[in-house]
Motif scaffolding. Structure first.
Motif, short mmCIF file in Angstrom:
data_model
loop_
_atom_site.label_atom_id
_atom_site.label_comp_id
_atom_site.label_asym_id
_atom_site.label_seq_id
_atom_site.Cartn_x
_atom_site.Cartn_y
_atom_site.Cartn_z
N THR A 1 0.84 -1.19 0.00
CA THR A 1 0.00 0.00 0.00
C THR A 1 0.88 1.24 0.00
O THR A 1 1.70 1.42 0.91
CB THR A 1 -0.91 0.03 1.24
N ALA A 2 0.70 2.10 -0.99
CA ALA A 2 1.51 3.31 -1.06
C ALA A 2 1.04 4.34 -0.04
O ALA A 2 -0.12 4.37 0.35
CB ALA A 2 1.43 3.91 -2.47
N ASP B 1 10.58 6.22 1.27
CA ASP B 1 11.70 6.26 0.32
C ASP B 1 11.36 5.51 -0.96
O ASP B 1 11.78 5.91 -2.05
CB ASP B 1 12.95 5.66 0.98
N ALA B 2 10.60 4.42 -0.83
CA ALA B 2 10.23 3.61 -1.99
C ALA B 2 8.96 2.85 -1.67
O ALA B 2 8.58 2.70 -0.50
CB ALA B 2 11.36 2.64 -2.35
N GLN C 1 10.27 -10.22 0.04
CA GLN C 1 11.65 -10.54 -0.28
C GLN C 1 12.41 -9.33 -0.80
O GLN C 1 13.55 -9.08 -0.39
CB GLN C 1 11.69 -11.69 -1.30
N GLN C 2 11.78 -8.56 -1.68
CA GLN C 2 12.45 -7.37 -2.21
C GLN C 2 12.64 -6.32 -1.11
O GLN C 2 13.66 -5.63 -1.08
CB GLN C 2 11.66 -6.79 -3.37
N GLY C 3 11.66 -6.21 -0.21
CA GLY C 3 11.80 -5.27 0.90
C GLY C 3 12.93 -5.64 1.83
O GLY C 3 13.74 -4.78 2.23
N ALA D 1 14.36 3.74 -4.45
CA ALA D 1 13.48 4.89 -4.68
C ALA D 1 12.40 4.51 -5.68
O ALA D 1 12.56 3.58 -6.47
CB ALA D 1 14.28 6.08 -5.20
N GLY D 2 11.29 5.24 -5.64
CA GLY D 2 10.24 5.07 -6.63
C GLY D 2 9.35 3.88 -6.37
O GLY D 2 9.38 3.26 -5.30
N PHE D 3 8.54 3.55 -7.39
CA PHE D 3 7.55 2.47 -7.29
C PHE D 3 8.08 1.22 -7.98
O PHE D 3 8.56 1.28 -9.11
CB PHE D 3 6.24 2.90 -7.93
#
Length: 334
Positions: A126-127, A135-136, A283-285, A300-302
């Motif tokens: 959730t953004a 940060d991302a 996993q990416q987090g 950074a970014g989505f």
């Protein structure tokens, strides 16, 4: 599912005031002079989706020699509980906070304090609003997931004019709003269109969804399609439709891709579900948090972790995978 491994609890369970149980996962020292110390805050610790995401994060942390402290809100929409969890993790000295915010705007001040304290903040699933408050963001493109659900429902209706009920999530949630907007786009309908016979919020809860659907159906049962924000919502709606003898004539799809949801597609309770991949988010987090602790690098970014329609009733022009594929890739208990 996608490389999930069985994880072993190596920490101590503590109770944190205003939050759910805290769980620490320890590991070996990293090249930077100690293990990455990561905080994870999910919306709840009862929704199967967030249970799965937490389990994936725990497994990834254990595999990468990191320490993970997992907290959660007490219910969907528990913004205050998540704010307390952020403050708790700052005090514990985490280097990264991974969070699935209950309110995309309600945690902004607390996250700003975390970043001022030097903590990397990554939104999962959730953004935040604005997105720059983290940060991302690592998440499903929820507007696209909603669009896929809507496009599938439109194709499944064929020549029948749509008569739609919409069972949304939590008011003010960016995930709920984006999926809602995407579904309408996929159906080719505008907000407030007369084809939408009723809407209600159910906070992603099965019981609230059943009650909400029953209330809407009491006003009008002349429907042929239902939008459901997630699979627990779909289970509640199916019960409401079944009690009125409408389940067979209504096209209903959903979003999540849990194993229970895939089973619902297999049994015919759902025509399709849009699978998302919380294991990739977790996993990416964790990877980003470990790299940050080691080198100071910040993502950074989505980062879109993708979504896939799961159905055994494919529709022309709608890319999809089979239920058998979904059973191999779903998250949760199998």
């Amino acid at each position: 599912m996608f490389g999930r491994v069985v994880s072993v609890v190596v920490g101590l369970v503590l109770v944190v005031s205003g939050c759910s149980a805290e769980r620490e996962w320890g590991g070996n020292a990293s090249p930077g002079g100690g293990p990455a110390k990561i905080g994870l805050i999910t919306k709840t610790d009862t929704n199967p989706y967030f249970v799965g995401l937490r389990a994936d994060a725990e497994a990834a942390a254990a595999d990468r020699g990191a320490q993970l402290i997992a907290l959660a809100g007490q219910f969907d929409g528990d913004n205050d509980g998540q704010v307390r969890a952020i403050e708790n993790l700052i005090q514990q000295g985490v280097s990264t906070i991974l969070i699935t915010p209950n309110s995309s705007t309600g945690v902004i001040d607390a996250l700003a304090r975390a970043r001022q304290a030097g903590v990397l903040v990554i939104a999962l699933d959730t953004a935040t609003e604005p997105a720059e408050a983290a940060d991302a963001t690592i998440a499903t493109d929820n507007r696209e997931a909603g669009r896929l659900q809507g496009a599938y429902a439109k194709a499944a209706l064929g020549d029948r004019p749509p008569k739609v009920l919409m069972i949304d999530g939590t008011a003010g949630s960016s995930v709920s709003s984006m999926r809602h907007e995407g579904f309408l786009a996929g159906m080719g309908l505008a907000e407030g269109a007369p084809e939408v016979r009723g809407t209600t919020n159910a906070n992603g809860d099965q019981n609230l969804a059943q009650q909400g659907a029953e209330n809407l159906l009491a006003r009008s049962s002349d429907i042929n399609a239902v939008y459901t924000m997630n699979e627990p919502t779909a289970r509640g709606v199916h019960a409401a439709l079944q009690s009125r003898g409408l389940a067979e004539q209504v096209v209903m799809a959903s979003i999540d891709g849990g194993c229970e949801g895939v089973a619902a597609v297999k049994s015919g309770q759902l025509r399709a579900t849009v699978m998302q991949f919380p294991d990739k988010m977790a996993q990416q987090g964790v990877d980003a948090a470990v790299e940050h602790a080691r080198t100071g690098a910040k993502p950074a970014g989505f980062h879109d972790t993708g979504s896939v329609v799961i159905t055994d009733q494919p529709m022309p022009g709608i890319p999809s995978q089979t239920v058998a594929w979904g059973e191999q890739h779903c998250w949760g208990e199998r």
